[in-house]
Design a protein around this motif. Structure first.
Motif, PDB file in Angstrom:
ATOM      1  N   VAL A   1       0.840  -1.190   0.000  1.00  0.00           N
ATOM      2  CA  VAL A   1       0.000   0.000   0.000  1.00  0.00           C
ATOM      3  C   VAL A   1       0.877   1.243   0.000  1.00  0.00           C
ATOM      4  CG1 VAL A   1      -1.684   1.339   1.312  1.00  0.00           C
ATOM      5  CG2 VAL A   1      -1.919  -1.138   1.182  1.00  0.00           C
ATOM      6  N   ILE A   2       0.588   2.150  -0.915  1.00  0.00           N
ATOM      7  CA  ILE A   2       1.285   3.440  -0.943  1.00  0.00           C
ATOM      8  C   ILE A   2       0.260   4.519  -0.614  1.00  0.00           C
ATOM      9  CG2 ILE A   2       2.452   5.113  -2.440  1.00  0.00           C
ATOM     10  CD1 ILE A   2       3.599   2.661  -3.938  1.00  0.00           C
ATOM     11  N   TRP A   3       0.593   5.367   0.328  1.00  0.00           N
ATOM     12  CA  TRP A   3      -0.352   6.367   0.827  1.00  0.00           C
ATOM     13  C   TRP A   3       0.195   7.744   0.513  1.00  0.00           C
ATOM     14  CZ3 TRP A   3      -3.745   5.423   5.629  1.00  0.00           C
ATOM     15  CH2 TRP A   3      -4.493   6.565   5.929  1.00  0.00           C
ATOM     16  N   LEU A   4      -0.500   8.496  -0.315  1.00  0.00           N
ATOM     17  CA  LEU A   4      -0.027   9.835  -0.681  1.00  0.00           C
ATOM     18  C   LEU A   4      -0.902  10.921  -0.053  1.00  0.00           C
ATOM     19  CD1 LEU A   4       0.659   9.324  -4.498  1.00  0.00           C
ATOM     20  CD2 LEU A   4       2.346   9.337  -2.660  1.00  0.00           C
ATOM     21  N   PRO A   5      -0.309  11.784   0.765  1.00  0.00           N
ATOM     22  CA  PRO A   5      -1.088  12.902   1.310  1.00  0.00           C
ATOM     23  C   PRO A   5      -0.926  14.132   0.425  1.00  0.00           C
ATOM     24  CG  PRO A   5       0.942  12.569   2.567  1.00  0.00           C
ATOM     25  CD  PRO A   5       1.046  11.729   1.330  1.00  0.00           C
ATOM     26  N   PHE A   6      -2.027  14.748   0.036  1.00  0.00           N
ATOM     27  CA  PHE A   6      -1.946  15.962  -0.773  1.00  0.00           C
ATOM     28  C   PHE A   6      -2.419  17.165   0.031  1.00  0.00           C
ATOM     29  CE2 PHE A   6      -2.228  12.981  -4.646  1.00  0.00           C
ATOM     30  CZ  PHE A   6      -0.853  12.875  -4.689  1.00  0.00           C
ATOM     31  N   GLN A   7      -3.402  17.899  -0.507  1.00  0.00           N
ATOM     32  CA  GLN A   7      -3.855  19.122   0.169  1.00  0.00           C
ATOM     33  C   GLN A   7      -4.818  18.732   1.292  1.00  0.00           C
ATOM     34  OE1 GLN A   7      -4.018  23.212  -2.083  1.00  0.00           O
ATOM     35  NE2 GLN A   7      -5.921  22.116  -2.373  1.00  0.00           N
ATOM     36  N   GLU A   8      -4.258  18.485   2.470  1.00  0.00           N
ATOM     37  CA  GLU A   8      -5.072  17.922   3.551  1.00  0.00           C
ATOM     38  C   GLU A   8      -4.604  18.436   4.915  1.00  0.00           C
ATOM     39  OE1 GLU A   8      -3.513  15.203   5.523  1.00  0.00           O
ATOM     40  OE2 GLU A   8      -1.633  15.606   4.487  1.00  0.00           O
ATOM     41  N   CYS A   9      -5.332  18.060   5.958  1.00  0.00           N
ATOM     42  CA  CYS A   9      -5.014  18.563   7.294  1.00  0.00           C
ATOM     43  C   CYS A   9      -4.464  17.450   8.190  1.00  0.00           C
ATOM     44  CB  CYS A   9      -6.254  19.165   7.929  1.00  0.00           C
ATOM     45  SG  CYS A   9      -7.504  17.942   8.352  1.00  0.00           S
ATOM     46  N   THR A  10      -4.278  16.246   7.640  1.00  0.00           N
ATOM     47  CA  THR A  10      -3.798  15.063   8.357  1.00  0.00           C
ATOM     48  C   THR A  10      -4.859  14.505   9.314  1.00  0.00           C
ATOM     49  OG1 THR A  10      -1.604  16.043   8.197  1.00  0.00           O
ATOM     50  CG2 THR A  10      -1.724  14.073   9.464  1.00  0.00           C
ATOM     51  N   GLY A  11      -6.051  15.082   9.284  1.00  0.00           N
ATOM     52  CA  GLY A  11      -7.135  14.564  10.122  1.00  0.00           C
ATOM     53  C   GLY A  11      -7.498  13.136   9.774  1.00  0.00           C
ATOM     54  N   CYS A  12      -7.409  12.785   8.488  1.00  0.00           N
ATOM     55  CA  CYS A  12      -7.750  11.420   8.062  1.00  0.00           C
ATOM     56  C   CYS A  12      -6.761  10.420   8.663  1.00  0.00           C
ATOM     57  CB  CYS A  12      -7.745  11.314   6.545  1.00  0.00           C
ATOM     58  SG  CYS A  12      -8.993  12.342   5.752  1.00  0.00           S
ATOM     59  N   THR A  13      -5.460  10.770   8.621  1.00  0.00           N
ATOM     60  CA  THR A  13      -4.448   9.887   9.209  1.00  0.00           C
ATOM     61  C   THR A  13      -4.641   9.789  10.711  1.00  0.00           C
ATOM     62  OG1 THR A  13      -2.924  10.600   7.493  1.00  0.00           O
ATOM     63  CG2 THR A  13      -1.970   9.436   9.343  1.00  0.00           C
ATOM     64  N   GLU A  14      -4.946  10.928  11.339  1.00  0.00           N
ATOM     65  CA  GLU A  14      -5.224  10.936  12.782  1.00  0.00           C
ATOM     66  C   GLU A  14      -6.360   9.969  13.097  1.00  0.00           C
ATOM     67  OE1 GLU A  14      -4.047  12.519  15.450  1.00  0.00           O
ATOM     68  OE2 GLU A  14      -2.515  13.754  14.522  1.00  0.00           O
ATOM     69  N   SER A  15      -7.394  10.049  12.291  1.00  0.00           N
ATOM     70  CA  SER A  15      -8.570   9.209  12.499  1.00  0.00           C
ATOM     71  C   SER A  15      -8.209   7.730  12.432  1.00  0.00           C
ATOM     72  CB  SER A  15      -9.631   9.555  11.452  1.00  0.00           C
ATOM     73  OG  SER A  15     -10.673   8.627  11.469  1.00  0.00           O
ATOM     74  N   ILE A  16      -7.429   7.361  11.418  1.00  0.00           N
ATOM     75  CA  ILE A  16      -7.070   5.954  11.231  1.00  0.00           C
ATOM     76  C   ILE A  16      -6.162   5.465  12.354  1.00  0.00           C
ATOM     77  CG2 ILE A  16      -5.895   4.283   9.715  1.00  0.00           C
ATOM     78  CD1 ILE A  16      -8.539   5.465   8.627  1.00  0.00           C
ATOM     79  N   THR A  17      -5.162   6.262  12.698  1.00  0.00           N
ATOM     80  CA  THR A  17      -4.192   5.785  13.684  1.00  0.00           C
ATOM     81  C   THR A  17      -4.762   5.774  15.090  1.00  0.00           C
ATOM     82  OG1 THR A  17      -3.274   7.998  13.742  1.00  0.00           O
ATOM     83  CG2 THR A  17      -2.117   6.384  12.407  1.00  0.00           C
ATOM     84  N   ARG A  18      -5.907   6.434  15.281  1.00  0.00           N
ATOM     85  CA  ARG A  18      -6.533   6.383  16.590  1.00  0.00           C
ATOM     86  C   ARG A  18      -7.721   5.424  16.608  1.00  0.00           C
ATOM     87  NH1 ARG A  18      -3.326   9.770  17.182  1.00  0.00           N
ATOM     88  NH2 ARG A  18      -2.970  11.636  18.385  1.00  0.00           N
ATOM     89  N   SER A  19      -7.748   4.538  15.619  1.00  0.00           N
ATOM     90  CA  SER A  19      -8.890   3.632  15.540  1.00  0.00           C
ATOM     91  C   SER A  19      -8.816   2.572  16.630  1.00  0.00           C
ATOM     92  CB  SER A  19      -8.927   2.955  14.167  1.00  0.00           C
ATOM     93  OG  SER A  19      -7.790   2.155  13.989  1.00  0.00           O
ATOM     94  N   HIS A  20      -9.931   2.360  17.280  1.00  0.00           N
ATOM     95  CA  HIS A  20     -10.064   1.302  18.289  1.00  0.00           C
ATOM     96  C   HIS A  20      -8.893   1.263  19.279  1.00  0.00           C
ATOM     97  CE1 HIS A  20     -13.727  -0.199  16.677  1.00  0.00           C
ATOM     98  NE2 HIS A  20     -13.213  -0.336  15.502  1.00  0.00           N
ATOM     99  N   SER A  21      -8.599   0.094  19.720  1.00  0.00           N
ATOM    100  CA  SER A  21      -7.542  -0.076  20.706  1.00  0.00           C
ATOM    101  C   SER A  21      -6.228  -0.333  19.977  1.00  0.00           C
ATOM    102  CB  SER A  21      -7.883  -1.251  21.602  1.00  0.00           C
ATOM    103  OG  SER A  21      -8.176  -2.361  20.806  1.00  0.00           O
TER     104      SER A  21
END
Lengths: 138, 359
Positions: free
Chosen positions: B52-72
């Motif tokens: 998987v290759i993940w490219l961040p463009f014009q964003e606030c990193t909220g999506c990554t925050e959301s994923i990395t704080r998922s569940h336990s």
């Protein structure tokens, strides 16, 4: 034409206490149907409680109606899960929690034994290998 | 690490029952039949990890925050065990040349097979100069990475629909991934941010069935976006009974009645918040007493005000005009009264009312 001309009228049953929506009642009939299927075909079925529009009070009501059975299983796997038989044998109330104790999913499973309780053959094999090793060391 | 997933998990001390439990919850969230968890667990346990290759463009990193704080932590670890995350600027230790090199290597080795995840919109204005990485515009990077991808996952509303960067007047000329890439399967996972488990669900679907999930007309997985917030809302019965909260602290609000009149966008918003909830199943906006903003729908930012009921016309000027023509002086009266109330509330630092919150 006014809407009254249509001879079918929707009457929403008035909830008896705040928070009770009346959505839990039909589930009892569904569970009864699932039990019939279990007896006739041996097929296990489940209801996903988190996928239905039920308030916490609805869930409490349902839980209370189904009652407590004889068996309560606790599973420690990334948080505690409880698999409790209700007063109706074959109807299991399953709650999965995460490490923080929050409920992640909730099911009613209708089966003789919940799927999760059964040991997987692969795990049994690993256990047997472990036991053999233990015996050979003695 | 290339063996079947379950071997990797077992090595890390994650039991089969833990995995089964996880799959049962995942199946529930994907609106699969409750018994599908076991089938999913069997298929996923035997699967191998895709690159998987993940490219961040014009964003606030909220999506990554959301994923990395998922569940336990364990479950989150499990998500990353399912994939081989070869490039993610925010999470990776490498920087500069090494980081870019890692991406090129992953792209070369897995040509035509890797999954490309994109978060953020792509600016087209000023030849893409608004957002660049390693001296190259996002547009260039996206086109290059998309060419070798098996499929693209557009994470979040920005990558899916342009999101907040695209909001009026869209100063950077922001567009979505699907505005640029036309020849690859694209899954949109909108939300601001999207629900972590939706991301995991799409990955799980890919690993279980070897295909992308079925999509709706806006490119969103039907299993998560097939129904509106309103249809799955636990407050829906109150809507049906005609019980509405009129302000944020009246009796209706305290009794948990429907938030439609306070501007809830639930009836027109397709997302899974009502069933999956947030923060590991703790709560979600409507449960905490606030209406849905509609963040998983295109152009939600410009939809005319978060606190306006859907039944009210979006443009207040038009509202006054229509009311006057129809001779409904009440409408004008309300509008003026609201404005007066808004002014005096501001002056006296009174409790915020609905009128204060309207855009």
């Amino acid at each position: 034409m006014s809407i009254d001309a249509i001879p079918i009228h929707v009457i929403n049953p008035l909830p008896t206490e705040p928070g009770l929506t009346g959505n839990a009642l039909p589930l009892l009939r569904e569970i009864s149907e699932m039990l019939r299927r279990l007896l006739e075909t041996g097929e296990s079925t489940a209801i996903d409680l988190s996928a239905l529009p039920l308030t916490p009070i609805d869930l409490e009501w349902l839980r209370e109606k189904l009652g407590e059975g004889e068996i309560a299983v606790t599973l420690q796997a990334s948080g505690e899960s409880t698999l409790n038989e209700t007063a109706c044998p074959g109807v299991w109330w399953i709650t999965h929690r995460n490490e923080n104790g929050a409920v992640t999913s909730q099911f009613i499973e209708v089966s003789f034994v919940p799927e999760l309780v059964k040991a997987h053959p692969e795990d049994v094999k690993i256990g047997r290998d472990h036991l053999e090793l233990l015996i050979s060391d003695l | 690490m290339q063996g079947p997933l379950i071997d990797n998990l077992v090595r890390q001390g994650i039991s089969r029952r833990t995995f089964l439990k996880y799959c049962a919850t995942l199946a529930s969230m994907m609106a699969l039949p409750p018994t599908a968890g076991r089938a999913m667990a069997e298929a996923m346990a035997a699967s191998r990890r895709p690159s998987v290759i993940w490219l961040p463009f014009q964003e606030c990193t909220g999506c990554t925050e959301s994923i990395t704080r998922s569940h336990s932590p364990t479950i989150e670890g499990m998500i990353f065990d399912m994939i081989s995350l070869d490039y993610q600027e925010t999470l990776m230790a490498a920087a500069g040349f090494q980081a870019e090199e890692a991406r090129h290597q992953a792209m070369k080795e897995n040509m035509g097979k890797y999954l490309l995840i994109v978060d953020g919109s792509i600016p087209l204005g000023q030849d893409g100069a608004f957002s660049c990485t390693a001296g190259r515009s996002n547009l260039e990077t996206l086109k290059e990475a998309a060419a070798g991808a098996a499929a693209i996952v557009a994470m979040g509303s920005c990558a899916s629909f342009g999101g907040i960067p695209k909001a009026n007047p869209n100063p950077t000329g922001a567009v979505s991934v699907s505005d640029i890439i036309k020849d690859k399967p694209i899954v949109n996972i909108p939300g601001c941010p999207p629900i972590p488990v939706v991301m995991t669900g799409v990955l799980a679907h890919y690993l279980t069935f070897g295909t992308l999930p079925e999509l709706d007309d806006k490119g969103r997985p039907k299993s998560f976006y097939g129904e509106t917030i309103h249809d799955r809302c636990y407050r829906r019965p109150f809507y049906d009974q005609g019980k509405f909260a009129k302000t944020f602290d009246d009796e209706g609000a305290r009794n948990g009645w429907c938030l439609f009149e306070l501007g809830c966008k639930g009836p027109v918003t397709h997302n899974a918040c009502a069933t999956t909830k947030w923060n590991g199943g703790t709560s979600w906006p409507v449960e905490s007493g606030h209406g849905c903003l509609g963040c998983s729908e295109p152009d939600f930012w410009d939809a005319g005000g978060f606190y306006k009921a859907l039944s009210m016309p979006a443009d207040p000027l038009k509202f006054v005009a229509v009311a006057a023509v129809a001779g409904a002086a009440v409408g004008v009266g309300v509008s003026i009264a609201n404005r007066a109330k808004k002014g005096s509330a501001k002056a006296a630092h009174e409790t915020t009312t609905l009128a204060d919150l309207e855009k």
